[in-house]
Scaffold this motif. Structure first.
Motif, short mmCIF file in Angstrom:
data_model
loop_
_atom_site.label_atom_id
_atom_site.label_comp_id
_atom_site.label_asym_id
_atom_site.label_seq_id
_atom_site.Cartn_x
_atom_site.Cartn_y
_atom_site.Cartn_z
N LEU A 1 0.82 -1.20 0.00
CA LEU A 1 0.00 0.00 0.00
C LEU A 1 0.85 1.25 0.00
N ALA A 2 1.98 1.19 0.72
CA ALA A 2 2.85 2.35 0.80
C ALA A 2 3.64 2.55 -0.49
N GLY A 3 3.66 1.50 -1.35
CA GLY A 3 4.46 1.58 -2.56
C GLY A 3 3.63 1.64 -3.80
N SER A 4 3.75 0.60 -4.66
CA SER A 4 3.18 0.65 -5.99
C SER A 4 1.87 -0.13 -6.11
N SER A 5 1.22 -0.45 -5.04
CA SER A 5 -0.02 -1.22 -5.09
C SER A 5 -1.07 -0.49 -5.92
N PRO A 6 -1.81 -1.22 -6.77
CA PRO A 6 -2.87 -0.56 -7.54
C PRO A 6 -4.02 -0.07 -6.67
N LEU A 7 -4.09 -0.53 -5.42
CA LEU A 7 -5.13 -0.06 -4.51
C LEU A 7 -4.63 0.99 -3.53
N ALA A 8 -3.38 1.42 -3.67
CA ALA A 8 -2.88 2.46 -2.79
C ALA A 8 -3.70 3.73 -2.97
N GLU A 9 -3.94 4.43 -1.87
CA GLU A 9 -4.73 5.66 -1.94
C GLU A 9 -4.02 6.68 -2.82
N LYS A 10 -4.77 7.27 -3.74
CA LYS A 10 -4.20 8.22 -4.69
C LYS A 10 -4.78 9.61 -4.46
N LYS A 11 -4.01 10.60 -4.84
CA LYS A 11 -4.49 11.98 -4.73
C LYS A 11 -5.45 12.27 -5.88
N PRO A 12 -6.54 12.97 -5.61
CA PRO A 12 -7.44 13.36 -6.70
C PRO A 12 -6.81 14.45 -7.55
N HIS A 13 -7.44 14.76 -8.66
CA HIS A 13 -6.93 15.81 -9.54
C HIS A 13 -7.02 17.18 -8.90
N PHE A 14 -8.04 17.37 -8.07
CA PHE A 14 -8.25 18.65 -7.39
C PHE A 14 -9.02 18.38 -6.10
N ALA A 15 -9.18 19.39 -5.28
CA ALA A 15 -9.82 19.22 -3.98
C ALA A 15 -11.24 18.70 -4.14
N PRO A 16 -11.56 17.57 -3.54
CA PRO A 16 -12.90 16.98 -3.69
C PRO A 16 -13.90 17.60 -2.71
N LYS A 17 -15.17 17.49 -3.07
CA LYS A 17 -16.25 17.84 -2.16
C LYS A 17 -16.81 16.60 -1.47
N ALA A 18 -16.58 15.44 -2.07
CA ALA A 18 -17.07 14.17 -1.51
C ALA A 18 -15.92 13.18 -1.45
N LYS A 19 -15.98 12.28 -0.48
CA LYS A 19 -14.99 11.23 -0.34
C LYS A 19 -15.49 9.89 -0.87
N ARG A 20 -16.81 9.76 -0.96
CA ARG A 20 -17.39 8.46 -1.32
C ARG A 20 -18.77 8.67 -1.93
N ILE A 21 -19.29 7.62 -2.55
CA ILE A 21 -20.63 7.66 -3.15
C ILE A 21 -21.41 6.45 -2.66
N ILE A 22 -22.67 6.68 -2.29
CA ILE A 22 -23.63 5.59 -2.08
C ILE A 22 -24.68 5.71 -3.18
N PHE A 23 -24.71 4.73 -4.06
CA PHE A 23 -25.69 4.72 -5.14
C PHE A 23 -26.81 3.76 -4.78
N LEU B 1 -15.89 13.98 -6.57
CA LEU B 1 -14.84 13.19 -5.91
C LEU B 1 -13.44 13.74 -6.18
N GLY B 2 -13.37 14.84 -6.93
CA GLY B 2 -12.08 15.46 -7.20
C GLY B 2 -11.39 14.94 -8.44
N MET B 3 -12.13 14.30 -9.34
CA MET B 3 -11.52 13.74 -10.54
C MET B 3 -12.08 14.39 -11.81
N ASP B 4 -11.19 14.70 -12.72
CA ASP B 4 -11.55 15.22 -14.03
C ASP B 4 -11.82 14.02 -14.95
N HIS B 5 -13.05 13.88 -15.40
CA HIS B 5 -13.40 12.68 -16.19
C HIS B 5 -12.65 12.63 -17.52
N GLU B 6 -12.12 13.74 -17.99
CA GLU B 6 -11.36 13.74 -19.23
C GLU B 6 -9.90 13.32 -19.00
#
Length: 472
Positions: A36-58, A441-446
């Motif tokens: 997790l601290a290294g190259s894991s594909p599930l390691a927490e990543k920084k969003p593209h910009f400051a998010p308003k939400a951390k998670r989604i419940i659909f 969530l802080g991500m640019d879809h493009e």
């Protein structure tokens, strides 16, 4: 976010894919802290910009609840009830005379915003000042299968990653012991596992399912989460040996993301053996909380438990949580072609649980950074099907509502025509809704892309615009 997959599938990759599939089903491993601290594909990543939400419940209302009978009141249906008026019918793509049908249920205003809500949803109506209604949705596909796939993946006929998998890929996990994407009692039809699959993304981003549609959530569990045949110390030794062999297999080779994903899946599932049982155990919840979700009442117990489980996932850091209200794959719950009054049954089963979830999230301070999304794959027509007592599918205009996560409160955006048939004002396509959810969530879809088969893919394909008018 654009790894290169332009190479032939090797025997090693094939074995890796098979191992990862087994890992997802058998749940025998989890991410190591060092990974997790290294190259894991599930390691927490920084969003593209400051998010308003951390998670989604659909909260997926499978089958297409009728917007003109729930949250989009149209007086014209009362005025012209029984009259034949020409409409362009989505299923036939022809303009034909159809018999207008008024709603069997009355509407009245609620909250300070005065939003009109059907008597079907008295409990959700009590939260309208926290809700943001999008009244001008439209989508692709007129049948359940294509529209449901489009809702989840942004495509009707191609195998594409689900929106939850994109979120897992883009942001990683907040909890070392749980996956980023979980779905509760998903349907096996109308796309089935493709609705929560990772497709060409690394398999570790596939949604983990708990139970299936038509099965009581009390009997639903993550498959093979426990192994009572062997003591814990022996299981740990077996697991360590397996992982050592796996890592030896990839040592010294060029990076093999598929095999690495298999290893990560094994490790994730191993830790889930301790985290998942606690996640599903609601015995310590206060009686008042259980009652607020309708748990213990015949009509609401089942969906109430699912909604409460979603809250427990949210507070434990799961990024994308899907709660599925559906009968089974062949009979989507809200699909009333000839007996619209069955909407009352499904509304009664889901109204209090959803209201309980909204209240619980708000009271715990979770609603502020949790985006709640309620809706189906399409809406229903304002005219009677075959001059009967039901309504056919309508992808051209329908309603969803959002709450929390940076959207405006007590707000209604867009509009359908005077009959509720077609979105006409501030139209919002499903691609736009996906782009907006990712933006919150802080991500640019493009910019959220993945290179596969020689091209860069993104969750909204080449479409989608952020609906800035609903963002607070």
């Amino acid at each position: 976010m654009t790894p290169n997959h332009n190479k032939a599938t090797t025997r090693r990759q094939l074995l890796g894919q098979a191992a990862c599939g087994f890992g997802s089903l058998a749940l025998t491993g989890l991410l190591s802290e060092s990974a997790l601290a290294g190259s894991s594909p599930l390691a927490e990543k920084k969003p593209h910009f400051a998010p308003k939400a951390k998670r989604i419940i659909f909260i997926f209302m499978q089958g297409g609840p009728s917007h003109v009978d729930t949250f989009n009141y149209k007086p014209r249906l009362d005025k012209d009830n029984g009259k034949k008026i020409k409409f362009r019918v989505a299923r036939s793509r022809k303009v034909t005379a159809e018999r207008v049908m008024k709603s069997p249920w009355s509407f009245k205003p609620y909250g300070k915003c005065g939003h009109l809500v059907s008597e079907l949803f008295p409990n959700i109506a009590g939260h309208v000042d926290d809700l943001c209604f999008i009244q001008s949705m439209h989508t692709n596909g007129v049948a359940h299968g294509p529209s449901t796939l489009f809702l989840h993946t942004g495509a009707t006929n191609l195998v594409r990653p689900s929106i939850g998998s994109w979120i897992s890929y883009g942001l990683g996990t907040e909890n070392d012991n749980l996956p980023a994407f979980m779905t509760i009692n998903p349907s096996q039809g109308n796309g089935g596992p493709r609705n929560y699959a990772s497709a060409f993304l690394p398999p570790v981003h596939q949604g983990i399912s708990i139970g299936k549609a038509g099965q009581p959530v009390t009997k639903s569990a993550i498959r093979h989460i426990n192994n009572d045949r062997y003591p814990a110390d022996l299981r740990k030794r077996q697991f360590d040996l397996l992982q050592a062999l796996n890592r030896q297999q990839v040592a010294g080779e060029q990076p093999d993301e598929t095999m690495e994903a298999a290893i990560e899946s094994f490790e994730l599932a191993y830790r889930m053996q301790t985290a998942a049982p606690d996640l599903a155990d609601i015995s310590a919840e206060k009686p008042a909380i259980l009652e607020s979700y309708g748990i213990g009442k015949k009509e609401t117990d089942e969906f109430g438990r699912q909604c409460l489980l979603a809250r427990r996932m949210a507070e434990r850091g799961v990024r994308y949580i899907q709660v599925n209200y559906s009968d089974n794959g062949d009979n989507p719950a809200w699909d009333q072609h000839s007996n619209l009054k069955l909407h009352a049954k499904h509304a009664k089963a889901s109204d209090k649980p959803v209201a309980g979830l909204l209240a619980d999230l708000k009271n715990r301070g979770l609603l502020e950074d949790t985006l709640v999304w309620w809706g189906g794959e399409f809406g229903r027509n304002p005219f009677a099907q075959n001059n009967g007592t039901g309504r056919d599918h309508n992808p051209d205009g329908f309603t969803v509502f959002l709450a929390g996560g940076g959207v405006k409160k007590g707000f209604s955006y867009g509009q359908t025509d005077e009959f509720g048939h077609t979105a006409v004002e501030n139209k919002v396509h499903m691609h736009d809704l996906h782009a907006t959810a990712l933006h919150l969530l802080g991500m640019d879809h493009e910019k959220l892309t993945y290179r596969y088969a020689g091209r860069d893919f993104r969750p909204t394909d080449v479409y989608g615009e952020v609906v800035k008018g609903i963002i607070a």
